[in-house]
Design a protein around this motif. Structure first.
Motif: not given
Length: 316
Positions: A229-241, A243-259
């Motif tokens: 599972v991939w989730v996009s969000g504020g602060g340039g955030s992409i989160y990946r699940w 099945g057992s844990q989440w990991r955040r990848e930081d892409n700077g400042d923009p709010g990311l609306r779709d992934v």
């Protein structure tokens, strides 16, 4: 990702490829750079999807655009009711034939890309709240339909949105549900305005799987499996699940609306024309785009497409 979901994505990319390629010059097709293309509207475009007939985009005023051999053209205006309700989200049946879209004041439309027929499913259960996104599974005329409500409710029909078949559930705190995506007939994920990600295995009941200490709003979700599972969000955030844990990848400042990610390769878009490309094994890298407009949605295919504010359409 389930066999059903994988097959649908591959079919839509293959059958839409000829139409997509014909809509731009050969020189542009050969380029790896993002280019702006002419748009028939100045209304914001909120979502873009590939169908069996090529790419479609939806947006403000209920507009629906089709990518043709002559470029992007308007095929619908005014939304499913003709009242001009904005359309915020779209999805496609597994066979690519029906484009479903949802929006303000309870708008729900089902458009047949082969015949051009439009079915209006608006205001299910007399609900006229805003709908932010939609996911559909199954084939044309037999789809399961899942609609994300701004009031925190998920509305669903296992009988192609027929009158009297709709039900609803409040999966979490009642915060607006911003995005929904399914990887199998009744298995998928949602994100809401309370920084929550939830998973269903039956299309009706939901369990929270995150996100603790997210600190950023969540806007988009790509559900490829229970453990993918991939989730996009504020602060340039992409989160990946996984099945057992989440990991955040930081892409700077923009709010990311779709992934959108498949096989480790992906795209994400957001504010100020921000666009990031992911190569499996190498992480996310920012791409230059020919626009400063806020980008709302992206779809991958033989031609990658992103859309956004002011009718913006860019392609690669």
């Amino acid at each position: 990702m389930s066999d059903t979901a994988l097959t649908r994505r591959n079919v839509l990319r293959t059958t839409g490829a000829a139409v997509a390629a014909a809509a731009v010059p050969a020189s542009a097709q050969a380029s790896s750079q993002w280019t702006a293309v002419e748009s028939p509207t100045g209304n914001s475009l909120y979502d873009v999807e590939y169908t069996s007939a090529g790419a479609y985009a939806v947006g403000g005023g209920g507009i629906v655009l089709e990518r043709t051999e002559k470029g992007w053209q308007k095929v619908l205006d005014g939304g499913p009711t003709g009242n001009g309700n904005d359309v915020y989200g779209a999805d496609v049946t597994d066979d690519g034939r029906r484009l479903w879209f949802v929006g303000s004041s309870g708008a729900i439309g089902e458009y047949d890309v082969v015949t051009g027929n439009l079915n209006d499913h608006s205001a299910p259960m007399d609900v006229t709240n805003n709908f932010n996104d939609v996911a559909v599974t199954g084939e044309a005329g037999e789809a399961n339909v899942y609609v994300a409500g701004d009031s925190g409710k998920m509305y669903y029909s296992f009988e192609n949105g027929a009158a009297g078949t709709w039900e609803y559930v409040t999966p979490a705190s009642g915060s607006a549900i911003n995005a929904v995506d399914f990887y199998d007939d009744r298995k998928g994920h949602i994100v809401d305005g309370n920084q929550t990600v939830l998973h269903t295995q039956d299309g009706a009941t939901w369990d929270k799987i995150g996100l603790a200490d997210a600190n950023y709003n969540l806007y988009g979700v790509d559900s490829d499996g229970a453990d993918d599972v991939w989730v996009s969000g504020g602060g340039g955030s992409i989160y990946r699940w996984n099945g057992s844990q989440w990991r955040r990848e930081d892409n700077g400042d923009p709010g990311l609306r779709d992934v959108e990610v498949e096989g480790g390769d992906g795209l994400t878009v957001g504010g100020g024309g921000a666009l990031f490309d992911r190569d499996a094994g190498e992480g996310w890298a920012q791409q230059q785009t020919p626009t400063g407009a806020n980008l709302k949605a992206v779809v991958r295919g033989d031609t990658d497409i992103a859309v956004g504010a002011g009718g913006t359409i860019i392609e690669r």
